[in-house]
Design a protein around this motif. Structure first.
Motif, PDB file in Angstrom:
ATOM      1  N   LEU A 100     -25.936  -3.046   1.618  1.00 43.55           N
ATOM      2  CA  LEU A 100     -26.370  -2.250   2.542  1.00 43.55           C
ATOM      3  C   LEU A 100     -27.572  -1.129   2.514  1.00 43.55           C
ATOM      4  N   PRO A 101     -27.838  -0.683   3.548  1.00 41.40           N
ATOM      5  CA  PRO A 101     -29.008  -0.017   3.975  1.00 41.40           C
ATOM      6  C   PRO A 101     -28.863   1.260   3.465  1.00 41.40           C
ATOM      7  N   THR A 102     -29.434   1.310   2.640  1.00 44.35           N
ATOM      8  CA  THR A 102     -29.117   3.235   1.692  1.00 44.35           C
ATOM      9  C   THR A 102     -30.902   3.682   2.276  1.00 44.35           C
ATOM     10  N   MET A 103     -30.139   5.136   1.438  1.00 44.94           N
ATOM     11  CA  MET A 103     -31.636   5.780   1.897  1.00 44.94           C
ATOM     12  C   MET A 103     -30.873   7.324   0.957  1.00 44.94           C
ATOM     13  N   PHE A 104     -32.187   7.589   0.252  1.00 45.99           N
ATOM     14  CA  PHE A 104     -32.429   8.660  -1.135  1.00 45.99           C
ATOM     15  C   PHE A 104     -32.855  10.211  -0.548  1.00 45.99           C
ATOM     16  N   ASN A 105     -32.294  10.192  -1.092  1.00 44.11           N
ATOM     17  CA  ASN A 105     -31.964  11.681  -0.945  1.00 44.11           C
ATOM     18  C   ASN A 105     -33.503  12.259   1.059  1.00 44.11           C
ATOM     19  N   PRO A 106     -32.897  11.653   1.532  1.00 40.02           N
ATOM     20  CA  PRO A 106     -32.661  12.205   3.294  1.00 40.02           C
ATOM     21  C   PRO A 106     -33.273  13.312   3.616  1.00 40.02           C
ATOM     22  N   ARG A 107     -34.603  13.862   4.493  1.00 40.27           N
ATOM     23  CA  ARG A 107     -34.319  15.163   5.317  1.00 40.27           C
ATOM     24  C   ARG A 107     -33.024  14.855   6.646  1.00 40.27           C
ATOM     25  N   TYR A 108     -32.275  16.313   6.184  1.00 38.08           N
ATOM     26  CA  TYR A 108     -31.347  15.947   7.119  1.00 38.08           C
ATOM     27  C   TYR A 108     -31.034  17.178   8.158  1.00 38.08           C
ATOM     28  N   GLU A 109     -30.274  17.169   9.257  1.00 41.94           N
ATOM     29  CA  GLU A 109     -30.004  17.978  10.152  1.00 41.94           C
ATOM     30  C   GLU A 109     -28.532  18.067  10.811  1.00 41.94           C
ATOM     31  N   ILE A 110     -27.753  18.915  10.276  1.00 38.38           N
ATOM     32  CA  ILE A 110     -26.426  18.636  10.368  1.00 38.38           C
ATOM     33  C   ILE A 110     -26.615  19.345  12.598  1.00 38.38           C
ATOM     34  N   LEU A 111     -26.059  18.294  12.956  1.00 42.14           N
ATOM     35  CA  LEU A 111     -25.647  18.154  14.668  1.00 42.14           C
ATOM     36  C   LEU A 111     -24.836  18.887  15.340  1.00 42.14           C
ATOM     37  N   SER A 112     -23.200  17.841  14.675  1.00 41.25           N
ATOM     38  CA  SER A 112     -21.988  18.954  14.498  1.00 41.25           C
ATOM     39  C   SER A 112     -20.762  19.177  13.313  1.00 41.25           C
TER      40      SER A 112
END
Length: 117
Positions: A100-112
């Motif tokens: 499964l594609p996995t991303m560790f400790n990403p930057r994120y922005e809550i859009l809704s």
């Protein structure tokens, strides 16, 4: 998940958001999706918080597979605002883990967020 060349930059100079269906097998990406589910770890296990992000919210009667991305925040038991139904913009390195594609400790922005009734 084809290994494709990066998309052109967005108008504000940032990298354009890739659909989850077009994520490379590894590399730095920006993408947007809905949180399908979250996983909490017991207190006696290593601290991490994970979520499954999908390209769209599944509705009854819809067919076709959803593209999924696992997102893991190491050293945290909860991430404020990260709950099922939330739409996120993510930026980070994608790698393939357990198929499964996995991303560790990403930057994120809550859009809704989905409103609770």
């Amino acid at each position: 998940m084809a290994d494709k060349a990066p998309r052109a930059a967005a108008a504000d100079g940032s990298r354009a958001s890739l659909p989850l269906t077009e994520l490379p097998l590894r590399g730095r990406v920006n993408c947007t999706g809905f949180i399908e589910s979250v996983t909490y770890q017991p207190a006696n296990e290593q601290a991490y918080f994970s979520a499954i992000v999908v390209d769209r919210i599944a509705h009854r009667g819809e067919t076709g597979p959803l593209a999924r991305l696992r997102v893991i925040w190491l050293g945290r038991r909860k991430v404020p605002g990260i709950e099922p139904g939330t739409v996120l913009r993510l930026e980070g390195m994608v790698t393939l883990r357990d198929g499964l594609p996995t991303m560790f400790n990403p930057r994120y922005e809550i859009l809704s967020r989905q409103e609770h009734q």
